[in-house]
Design an enzyme around this catalytic site. Structure first.
Site, PDB file in Angstrom:
ATOM      1  CG  HIS A   1      44.199  41.424  47.232  1.00  0.00           C
ATOM      2  ND1 HIS A   1      43.093  41.827  47.960  1.00  0.00           N
ATOM      3  CD2 HIS A   1      44.550  42.502  46.487  1.00  0.00           C
ATOM      4  CE1 HIS A   1      42.798  43.068  47.636  1.00  0.00           C
ATOM      5  NE2 HIS A   1      43.655  43.503  46.758  1.00  0.00           N
TER       6      HIS A   1
ATOM      7  CG  ASP B   1      38.273  42.337  41.482  1.00  0.00           C
ATOM      8  OD1 ASP B   1      37.877  43.303  40.783  1.00  0.00           O
ATOM      9  OD2 ASP B   1      39.271  42.407  42.205  1.00  0.00           O
TER      10      ASP B   1
HETATM   11  P1  PGA Z   1      44.732  49.830  44.134  1.00  0.00           P
HETATM   12  O1  PGA Z   1      44.245  48.346  44.373  1.00  0.00           O
HETATM   13  O2  PGA Z   1      45.234  49.901  42.728  1.00  0.00           O
HETATM   14  O3  PGA Z   1      43.500  50.660  44.345  1.00  0.00           O
HETATM   15  O4  PGA Z   1      45.820  50.087  45.122  1.00  0.00           O
HETATM   16  C1  PGA Z   1      45.104  47.277  44.142  1.00  0.00           C
HETATM   17  C2  PGA Z   1      44.507  46.008  44.651  1.00  0.00           C
HETATM   18  O5  PGA Z   1      44.016  45.969  45.801  1.00  0.00           O
HETATM   19  O6  PGA Z   1      44.556  45.012  43.932  1.00  0.00           O
END
Ligand code: PGA
Length: 241
Positions: free
Chosen positions: A138, A67
């Site tokens: 998400h 993404d």
């Molecule tokens: P993070 O992000 O590993 O920085 O907590 C996870 C995500 O939002 O998919």
């Protein structure tokens, strides 16, 4: 869905790195999709160390991006790609031809999505996908309400993601949208590893593991994946124990 509960973040990172290394040892020409974000960083550090000691070899793998924030490219401070180049691709000497990523600075994000979909169609399915989970459940930027049949798509961001997303940037940024692989491509991946650490992920992890399968919490769809392992520390599993 398998669950591995570890004592702490370091153990989550170790387990994740070992599983990725074992996968690549068994299939050296794997198509990998590795998430940016903070949670996978420990695993990437360990994989860098393993590569230096010749315990893992990514030279025949290809990497497809998960993404990106709309408007950003690999040189944008805090972008997903910038993190992946800094923490994984560059230190591991991954060659440009091994990397396929959304150019989210493009004027035509729909065309970028079709380009990435065509690449996966021709070269996929993805062998191993490493995902984090958002506090809103998400996966990548598959936000609550996402169509489970989706492939790569341009997405609006939930308020939670706009707020939480600021943690990646030195200066506050207006986050206006994103591009992401879709849930269909997650579900078609042969193996999914999902990492989570910390109490702030506990509610999302509980919903993912034990809640109903609903697009209100996109990660819950992983209950239906044939080979998915959640590797979570005690804090993230807290509410699930
Ligand atoms: P993070 O992000 O590993 O920085 O907590 C996870 C995500 O939002 O998919």
């Amino acid at each position: 869905m398998n669950v591995e509960i570890k004592q702490n973040y370091e153990e989550v990172s170790q387990e994740t790195a070992q599983r990725i290394a074992a996968y690549v040892a068994a299939k050296p020409d794997s198509l990998l999709c590795l998430a940016a974000g903070n949670t996978p960083l420990g695993a990437y550090r360990i994989l860098r160390e393993m590569a230096q000691e010749k315990k893992v070899d990514f030279s025949r793998c290809t990497f497809v991006g998960l993404d990106e924030w709309a408007g950003m490219d690999r040189h944008s401070d805090g972008s997903a790609q910038e993190m992946m180049y800094r923490d994984f691709f560059d230190p591991l000497g991954i060659r440009p031809e091994q990397i396929v990523y959304f150019d989210a600075a493009s004027d035509d994000l729909e065309a970028e999505c079709r380009r990435i979909d065509a690449y996966i169609e021709a070269n996929g399915p993805i062998d191993l996908m490493l995902l984090g989970i958002g506090v809103n459940g998400h996966l990548g930027l598959n936000e609550p309400g996402v169509d489970f049949a989706s492939r790569s798509h341009v997405t609006a961001l939930s308020e939670t993601t706009v707020t939480v997303g600021q943690k990646y940037f030195k200066e506050s940024r207006e986050l206006t949208g994103g591009v992401t692989l879709g849930i269909a491509q997650v579900m078609e991946s042969r193996t999914v590893l999902l990492v989570a650490s910390g109490e702030n992920k506990a509610a999302a992890v509980r919903g993912m593991l034990h809640g109903e399968v609903t697009n209100a919490l996109p990660a819950s769809i992983l209950q239906r994946h044939a080979d998915c392992t959640a590797i979570v520390d005690k804090a993230a599993a807290g509410a699930a124990e």
